[in-house]
Design a protein around this motif. Structure first.
Motif, mmCIF file in Angstrom:
data_model
loop_
_atom_site.group_PDB
_atom_site.id
_atom_site.type_symbol
_atom_site.label_atom_id
_atom_site.label_comp_id
_atom_site.label_asym_id
_atom_site.label_seq_id
_atom_site.Cartn_x
_atom_site.Cartn_y
_atom_site.Cartn_z
ATOM 1 N N THR A 44 -4.709 7.550 -0.632
ATOM 2 C CA THR A 44 -3.499 8.307 -0.367
ATOM 3 C C THR A 44 -2.506 7.472 0.421
ATOM 4 O OG1 THR A 44 -4.485 9.299 1.589
ATOM 5 C CG2 THR A 44 -4.628 10.553 -0.447
ATOM 6 N N ASP A 45 -2.983 6.603 1.335
ATOM 7 C CA ASP A 45 -2.079 5.744 2.085
ATOM 8 C C ASP A 45 -1.432 4.695 1.202
ATOM 9 O OD1 ASP A 45 -2.490 7.071 4.431
ATOM 10 O OD2 ASP A 45 -3.908 5.611 5.258
ATOM 11 N N SER A 46 -2.133 4.232 0.168
ATOM 12 C CA SER A 46 -1.595 3.175 -0.672
ATOM 13 C C SER A 46 -0.459 3.669 -1.548
ATOM 14 C CB SER A 46 -2.699 2.556 -1.529
ATOM 15 O OG SER A 46 -3.187 3.531 -2.426
ATOM 16 N N SER A 47 -0.279 4.989 -1.693
ATOM 17 C CA SER A 47 0.785 5.513 -2.531
ATOM 18 C C SER A 47 2.141 5.462 -1.820
ATOM 19 C CB SER A 47 0.463 6.945 -2.968
ATOM 20 O OG SER A 47 0.399 7.775 -1.827
ATOM 21 N N ASN A 48 2.157 5.341 -0.491
ATOM 22 C CA ASN A 48 3.423 5.217 0.213
ATOM 23 C C ASN A 48 3.453 3.896 0.969
ATOM 24 O OD1 ASN A 48 1.878 5.617 2.519
ATOM 25 N ND2 ASN A 48 2.319 7.790 2.610
ATOM 26 N N ASN A 49 4.474 3.680 1.768
ATOM 27 C CA ASN A 49 4.620 2.393 2.458
ATOM 28 C C ASN A 49 4.043 2.384 3.865
ATOM 29 O OD1 ASN A 49 5.581 0.473 0.780
ATOM 30 N ND2 ASN A 49 7.739 0.833 1.224
ATOM 31 N N THR A 50 3.266 3.371 4.238
ATOM 32 C CA THR A 50 2.692 3.425 5.570
ATOM 33 C C THR A 50 1.639 2.334 5.736
ATOM 34 O OG1 THR A 50 3.007 5.805 5.623
ATOM 35 C CG2 THR A 50 1.486 4.889 7.220
ATOM 36 N N LEU A 51 1.794 1.517 6.773
ATOM 37 C CA LEU A 51 0.822 0.484 7.093
ATOM 38 C C LEU A 51 0.275 0.757 8.482
ATOM 39 C CD1 LEU A 51 2.686 -2.698 5.803
ATOM 40 C CD2 LEU A 51 0.846 -1.450 4.686
ATOM 41 N N VAL A 52 -1.042 0.822 8.588
ATOM 42 C CA VAL A 52 -1.689 1.083 9.867
ATOM 43 C C VAL A 52 -2.592 -0.093 10.199
ATOM 44 C CG1 VAL A 52 -3.250 2.613 11.117
ATOM 45 C CG2 VAL A 52 -1.619 3.576 9.484
ATOM 46 N N LEU A 53 -2.369 -0.695 11.351
ATOM 47 C CA LEU A 53 -3.220 -1.784 11.824
ATOM 48 C C LEU A 53 -4.438 -1.166 12.492
ATOM 49 C CD1 LEU A 53 -3.691 -4.804 12.311
ATOM 50 C CD2 LEU A 53 -2.395 -4.566 14.432
ATOM 51 N N ASN A 54 -5.598 -1.328 11.846
ATOM 52 C CA ASN A 54 -6.830 -0.747 12.372
ATOM 53 C C ASN A 54 -7.479 -1.636 13.427
ATOM 54 O OD1 ASN A 54 -6.969 -0.059 9.095
ATOM 55 N ND2 ASN A 54 -7.089 1.679 10.464
ATOM 56 N N SER A 55 -7.520 -2.959 13.188
ATOM 57 C CA SER A 55 -8.110 -3.869 14.166
ATOM 58 C C SER A 55 -7.717 -5.308 13.853
ATOM 59 C CB SER A 55 -9.633 -3.743 14.192
ATOM 60 O OG SER A 55 -10.179 -4.170 12.974
ATOM 61 N N VAL A 56 -7.965 -6.167 14.822
ATOM 62 C CA VAL A 56 -7.711 -7.605 14.679
ATOM 63 C C VAL A 56 -8.943 -8.338 15.183
ATOM 64 C CG1 VAL A 56 -6.313 -9.553 15.473
ATOM 65 C CG2 VAL A 56 -5.215 -7.372 14.966
ATOM 66 N N VAL A 57 -9.377 -9.340 14.411
ATOM 67 C CA VAL A 57 -10.505 -10.174 14.822
ATOM 68 C C VAL A 57 -10.024 -11.621 14.803
ATOM 69 C CG1 VAL A 57 -12.838 -10.926 14.274
ATOM 70 C CG2 VAL A 57 -12.172 -8.557 13.837
ATOM 71 N N LYS A 58 -10.089 -12.268 15.959
ATOM 72 C CA LYS A 58 -9.633 -13.659 16.054
ATOM 73 C C LYS A 58 -10.708 -14.507 16.712
ATOM 74 C CE LYS A 58 -5.521 -14.841 17.135
ATOM 75 N NZ LYS A 58 -4.254 -15.090 17.816
ATOM 76 N N ASN A 59 -10.798 -15.762 16.244
ATOM 77 C CA ASN A 59 -11.578 -16.763 16.950
ATOM 78 C C ASN A 59 -10.759 -18.044 16.949
ATOM 79 O OD1 ASN A 59 -11.968 -17.969 14.431
ATOM 80 N ND2 ASN A 59 -14.030 -17.171 14.185
ATOM 81 N N ASN A 60 -11.331 -19.161 17.318
ATOM 82 C CA ASN A 60 -10.559 -20.400 17.455
ATOM 83 C C ASN A 60 -9.942 -20.879 16.145
ATOM 84 O OD1 ASN A 60 -11.199 -20.435 20.145
ATOM 85 N ND2 ASN A 60 -12.987 -21.737 19.870
ATOM 86 N N ALA A 87 -1.557 -11.686 15.904
ATOM 87 C CA ALA A 87 -1.753 -11.828 17.350
ATOM 88 C C ALA A 87 -2.992 -11.047 17.769
ATOM 89 C CB ALA A 87 -0.509 -11.330 18.086
ATOM 90 N N ASP A 88 -3.258 -11.000 19.069
ATOM 91 C CA ASP A 88 -4.455 -10.313 19.561
ATOM 92 C C ASP A 88 -4.450 -8.814 19.262
ATOM 93 O OD1 ASP A 88 -5.557 -12.628 20.511
ATOM 94 O OD2 ASP A 88 -4.742 -12.377 22.531
ATOM 95 N N ASP A 89 -3.281 -8.184 19.314
ATOM 96 C CA ASP A 89 -3.219 -6.734 19.083
ATOM 97 C C ASP A 89 -2.057 -6.322 18.179
ATOM 98 O OD1 ASP A 89 -1.190 -7.292 20.811
ATOM 99 O OD2 ASP A 89 -1.702 -5.770 22.289
ATOM 100 N N SER A 90 -1.523 -7.285 17.401
ATOM 101 C CA SER A 90 -0.422 -6.955 16.504
ATOM 102 C C SER A 90 -0.394 -7.910 15.310
ATOM 103 C CB SER A 90 0.914 -7.019 17.246
ATOM 104 O OG SER A 90 1.171 -8.347 17.653
ATOM 105 N N VAL A 91 0.352 -7.508 14.298
ATOM 106 C CA VAL A 91 0.540 -8.318 13.094
ATOM 107 C C VAL A 91 2.017 -8.297 12.751
ATOM 108 C CG1 VAL A 91 0.065 -8.462 10.621
ATOM 109 C CG2 VAL A 91 -1.770 -7.892 12.192
ATOM 110 N N SER A 92 2.607 -9.483 12.516
ATOM 111 C CA SER A 92 4.009 -9.579 12.119
ATOM 112 C C SER A 92 4.091 -9.825 10.626
ATOM 113 C CB SER A 92 4.694 -10.720 12.862
ATOM 114 O OG SER A 92 4.668 -10.477 14.251
#
Length: 111
Positions: A44-60, A87-92
Protein backbone atom coordinates in the motif's frame (compact mmCIF):
# COMPACT_ATOMS: atom_id res chain seq x y z
CA UNK A 1 -18.71 -59.96 -9.80
CA UNK A 2 -15.01 -59.02 -9.56
CA UNK A 3 -15.24 -56.23 -12.19
CA UNK A 4 -18.22 -54.73 -10.29
CA UNK A 5 -16.19 -54.69 -7.03
CA UNK A 6 -13.22 -53.12 -8.80
CA UNK A 7 -15.48 -50.53 -10.43
CA UNK A 8 -17.15 -49.74 -7.13
CA UNK A 9 -13.78 -49.41 -5.39
CA UNK A 10 -12.42 -47.27 -8.22
CA UNK A 11 -15.46 -44.98 -8.09
CA UNK A 12 -15.20 -44.71 -4.29
CA UNK A 13 -11.49 -43.93 -4.56
CA UNK A 14 -12.04 -41.25 -7.21
CA UNK A 15 -14.87 -39.65 -5.23
CA UNK A 16 -12.78 -39.51 -2.08
CA UNK A 17 -9.80 -38.12 -4.01
CA UNK A 18 -11.94 -35.38 -5.54
CA UNK A 19 -13.42 -34.63 -2.13
CA UNK A 20 -9.97 -34.35 -0.53
CA UNK A 21 -8.61 -32.13 -3.28
CA UNK A 22 -11.56 -29.74 -3.03
CA UNK A 23 -11.07 -29.58 0.76
CA UNK A 24 -7.34 -29.03 0.35
CA UNK A 25 -7.86 -25.94 -1.77
CA UNK A 26 -10.02 -24.42 0.97
CA UNK A 27 -7.34 -24.96 3.64
CA UNK A 28 -4.90 -22.11 4.33
CA UNK A 29 -1.22 -22.65 4.97
CA UNK A 30 -0.72 -21.71 8.65
CA UNK A 31 2.85 -20.56 8.02
CA UNK A 32 1.79 -17.80 5.61
CA UNK A 33 1.60 -14.25 7.00
CA UNK A 34 -1.86 -12.97 7.89
CA UNK A 35 -3.82 -10.28 6.11
CA UNK A 36 -2.36 -7.60 8.36
CA UNK A 37 1.31 -8.47 7.86
CA UNK A 38 4.06 -5.99 6.98
CA UNK A 39 3.99 -7.16 3.39
CA UNK A 40 0.54 -5.69 2.88
CA UNK A 41 1.69 -2.37 4.34
CA UNK A 42 4.63 -2.21 1.93
CA UNK A 43 2.36 -2.79 -1.05
CA UNK A 44 0.00 0.00 0.00
CA UNK A 45 2.92 2.37 0.67
CA UNK A 46 4.44 1.68 -2.73
CA UNK A 47 1.32 3.00 -4.48
CA UNK A 48 1.99 6.56 -3.28
CA UNK A 49 5.13 8.65 -2.78
CA UNK A 50 5.38 8.22 0.99
CA UNK A 51 8.90 7.22 2.05
CA UNK A 52 9.55 6.13 5.61
CA UNK A 53 13.07 5.62 6.93
CA UNK A 54 12.82 2.58 9.18
CA UNK A 55 16.50 2.24 10.18
CA UNK A 56 20.11 2.88 9.21
CA UNK A 57 23.01 0.46 9.58
CA UNK A 58 26.52 1.83 9.12
CA UNK A 59 30.01 0.51 9.62
CA UNK A 60 33.43 1.71 8.43
CA UNK A 61 33.08 0.53 4.83
CA UNK A 62 29.35 0.46 4.04
CA UNK A 63 25.97 1.92 4.91
CA UNK A 64 22.48 0.55 4.47
CA UNK A 65 19.14 2.30 4.80
CA UNK A 66 15.86 0.50 5.36
CA UNK A 67 13.18 2.55 3.61
CA UNK A 68 9.59 1.28 3.47
CA UNK A 69 10.87 -2.04 4.85
CA UNK A 70 13.31 -2.53 1.93
CA UNK A 71 17.11 -2.38 2.14
CA UNK A 72 19.00 0.18 0.02
CA UNK A 73 22.63 1.26 -0.28
CA UNK A 74 24.23 4.53 -1.35
CA UNK A 75 23.58 5.27 -5.04
CA UNK A 76 20.53 3.03 -5.35
CA UNK A 77 17.12 4.38 -6.28
CA UNK A 78 14.03 4.28 -4.14
CA UNK A 79 10.84 5.03 -6.11
CA UNK A 80 13.00 6.47 -8.88
CA UNK A 81 14.98 8.87 -6.65
CA UNK A 82 18.70 8.30 -6.07
CA UNK A 83 20.08 8.03 -2.53
CA UNK A 84 22.96 10.51 -2.28
CA UNK A 85 23.85 10.30 1.43
CA UNK A 86 23.25 7.91 4.31
CA UNK A 87 23.94 9.48 7.71
CA UNK A 88 23.59 7.95 11.18
CA UNK A 89 19.88 8.81 11.48
CA UNK A 90 18.89 10.24 8.09
CA UNK A 91 19.01 9.68 4.34
CA UNK A 92 19.36 12.42 1.71
CA UNK A 93 17.78 11.98 -1.71
CA UNK A 94 18.75 13.54 -5.04
CA UNK A 95 15.48 15.49 -5.26
CA UNK A 96 16.34 17.41 -2.07
CA UNK A 97 14.25 15.41 0.39
CA UNK A 98 15.80 14.27 3.65
CA UNK A 99 14.30 11.26 5.39
CA UNK A 100 14.80 11.09 9.15
CA UNK A 101 13.90 8.45 11.70
CA UNK A 102 11.38 9.17 14.43
CA UNK A 103 12.77 11.35 17.19
CA UNK A 104 11.94 8.70 19.81
CA UNK A 105 14.28 6.27 18.06
CA UNK A 106 17.17 8.71 17.63
CA UNK A 107 16.95 9.93 21.27
CA UNK A 108 18.09 6.53 22.56
CA UNK A 109 21.00 6.24 20.14
CA UNK A 110 24.32 6.42 21.93
CA UNK A 111 22.91 6.24 25.44
Amino acid sequence: MLPKKISALLIAFLCSTIGFSSNATALRDPTLPGNFSGKTDVETDSSNNTLVLNSVVKNNSSAYAVINNQIFTLGERVKGVKIVKIADDSVSLADGRKLTMFQAITDFKGQ
